[in-house]
Enzyme design. Structure first.
Site, short mmCIF file in Angstrom:
data_model
loop_
_atom_site.label_atom_id
_atom_site.label_comp_id
_atom_site.label_asym_id
_atom_site.label_seq_id
_atom_site.Cartn_x
_atom_site.Cartn_y
_atom_site.Cartn_z
N TRP A 14 0.81 -1.22 0.00
CA TRP A 14 0.00 0.00 0.00
C TRP A 14 0.84 1.27 0.00
O TRP A 14 0.33 2.33 -0.31
CB TRP A 14 -0.96 0.01 1.19
CG TRP A 14 -0.36 -0.29 2.53
CD1 TRP A 14 -0.42 -1.47 3.21
CD2 TRP A 14 0.39 0.60 3.36
NE1 TRP A 14 0.24 -1.37 4.40
CE2 TRP A 14 0.76 -0.10 4.52
CE3 TRP A 14 0.80 1.93 3.24
CZ2 TRP A 14 1.49 0.46 5.55
CZ3 TRP A 14 1.55 2.51 4.26
CH2 TRP A 14 1.88 1.78 5.40
N ASN A 15 2.11 1.19 0.37
CA ASN A 15 2.92 2.41 0.31
C ASN A 15 3.56 2.51 -1.07
O ASN A 15 4.11 1.53 -1.59
CB ASN A 15 3.99 2.42 1.41
CG ASN A 15 5.06 1.38 1.19
OD1 ASN A 15 4.76 0.27 0.76
ND2 ASN A 15 6.31 1.71 1.48
N ARG A 23 7.37 -0.50 -11.55
CA ARG A 23 8.67 -1.19 -11.59
C ARG A 23 8.51 -2.67 -11.88
O ARG A 23 9.43 -3.31 -12.39
CB ARG A 23 9.40 -0.98 -10.27
CG ARG A 23 9.91 0.45 -10.07
CD ARG A 23 10.52 0.61 -8.69
NE ARG A 23 11.67 -0.27 -8.50
CZ ARG A 23 12.92 0.05 -8.84
NH1 ARG A 23 13.17 1.22 -9.41
NH2 ARG A 23 13.92 -0.80 -8.63
N LYS A 38 -1.63 -8.65 -7.47
CA LYS A 38 -2.37 -8.71 -6.19
C LYS A 38 -2.31 -7.31 -5.61
O LYS A 38 -1.29 -6.84 -5.14
CB LYS A 38 -1.69 -9.71 -5.25
CG LYS A 38 -2.11 -9.60 -3.78
CD LYS A 38 -3.60 -9.79 -3.58
CE LYS A 38 -3.96 -9.75 -2.09
NZ LYS A 38 -3.78 -8.40 -1.51
N GLU A 77 6.84 -10.05 4.77
CA GLU A 77 7.63 -8.91 5.26
C GLU A 77 8.87 -8.73 4.41
O GLU A 77 9.75 -9.61 4.37
CB GLU A 77 8.02 -9.16 6.72
CG GLU A 77 8.98 -8.12 7.28
CD GLU A 77 8.41 -6.72 7.21
OE1 GLU A 77 8.77 -5.99 6.27
OE2 GLU A 77 7.61 -6.37 8.07
N LEU A 78 8.92 -7.64 3.68
CA LEU A 78 10.08 -7.35 2.84
C LEU A 78 10.60 -5.95 3.15
O LEU A 78 10.93 -5.19 2.26
CB LEU A 78 9.71 -7.48 1.35
CG LEU A 78 9.30 -8.87 0.90
CD1 LEU A 78 8.87 -8.84 -0.55
CD2 LEU A 78 10.43 -9.87 1.09
N CYS A 111 10.36 1.32 2.89
CA CYS A 111 11.27 0.21 3.18
C CYS A 111 12.72 0.67 3.26
O CYS A 111 13.54 0.01 3.88
CB CYS A 111 11.12 -0.89 2.13
SG CYS A 111 11.48 -0.36 0.45
N GLU A 204 10.93 -4.50 11.89
CA GLU A 204 10.75 -3.32 11.04
C GLU A 204 9.66 -2.43 11.63
O GLU A 204 8.50 -2.81 11.70
CB GLU A 204 10.36 -3.78 9.63
CG GLU A 204 9.88 -2.67 8.71
CD GLU A 204 11.00 -1.72 8.34
OE1 GLU A 204 11.00 -0.62 8.90
OE2 GLU A 204 11.84 -2.09 7.51
#
Length: 291
Positions: A14-15, A23, A38, A77-78, A111, A204
């Site tokens: 969502w960010n 990209r 997705k 989680e990335l 991120c 994070e």
């Protein structure tokens, strides 16, 4: 030759959803791969727009598809959880100006945002004072310039990390309290002398919190800097030669390792990841004097 790798699932957060999707779509479509997107539940209209544009441009039907679904029980989680090293010969004005924007911009929901500040003890107190002065107010306050977090879940998660650090002995220098205002605002928060076991140094945060640790010498700083399950980006401020030497010893490839993912987007490397190499050999016909 390079054949298309096949259908590509593109999971979009969502960010920065439009940028992230672009990209992914560019190289995948350039290599001839159909893409199933997705979309994020929070902003479902964003991924729908390029799918409509693809259809209107005359691309084959189904080449870009978008699916929406409720969140799964597990999270992908990335994040980056990027470390920051500030040496005692750093230009603190330059460092703080840049880091305040990188940390508190987008309310920390990036991120690549710095999220672990490892500052040499000789300048740690000065660094903290400058960072506190540079921190922005939320736009729910007069003169505020920073927006809210994305949702209540994110605000609760950020506050839980702050409370855990304070219980463990960290000193709350700025912020750290949920405001009594509408929306999901959370103040710019600075924590000092954060203990190594605090969750915020290992999870994070994805929010406007700057946890500061002190270190004595350069060898000591590499342990916490590289001591995370995440490896995406990092920041070093100091004398140029010294900063370059430290940067070379950090595990921050800007492509993702371990819990930050793997592989690269952009450039030839990112393009080829959507293809499968194939060798085609041309054999000349035999000549008349061949045995």
């Amino acid at each position: 030759m390079v054949d298309p790798a096949g259908p590509v699932p593109a999971i979009v957060p969502w960010n920065f959803p439009a940028v992230v999707l672009a990209r992914k779509l560019g190289p995948a479509l350039a290599m001839g791969c159909p893409v199933v997107v997705k979309g994020p539940e929070e902003v479902p209209s964003v991924p729908a727009a390029p799918a409509r544009a693809a259809a209107e441009a005359g691309l084959p039907k189904g080449l870009v598809q978008v699916v929406h679904a409720a969140p799964a029980d597990t999270d992908l989680e990335l994040g980056g959880h990027a470390p920051v090293i500030v040496t005692d010969d750093a230009d603190l004005d330059t460092a703080v100006d840049a880091l305040a924007v990188a940390k508190f911009g987008s309310t920390g929901q990036s991120c690549g945002a710095p999220s672990r500040f490892i500052v040499q003890e000789g300048v740690a107190d000065d660094f903290v004072r400058r960072l506190v002065r540079r921190a922005p107010a939320p736009d729910s306050q007069p003169g505020g310039t920073r927006g809210p977090l994305n949702n209540a879940r994110r605000r609760d998660a950020v506050h839980s990390l702050v409370e855990d650090a304070v219980r463990g002995g960290a000193r709350l220098v700025l912020g750290g309290r949920v405001p009594d205002t509408p929306g999901f605002h959370y103040p710019a928060t600075v924590l000092c002398d954060v203990p190594p076991q605090a969750r915020i140094l290992h999870e994070e945060p994805f929010g406007p919190v700057a946890p500061v640790m002190r270190y004595r010498d350069d060898a000591e700083t590499l342990t916490p800097a590289n001591g995370s399950a995440y490896a995406l980006s990092a920041y070093v401020y100091g004398e140029t030669g010294r900063a370059r030497e430290l940067a070379g010893r950090l595990d921050a490839p800007l492509g993702g390792r371990a819990a930050s993912g793997y592989g690269y987007e952009g450039g030839a490397q990112g393009l080829l990841s959507f293809g499968a190499l194939k060798v085609v050999q041309h054999l000349a016909p035999p000549t008349s004097d061949a045995p």
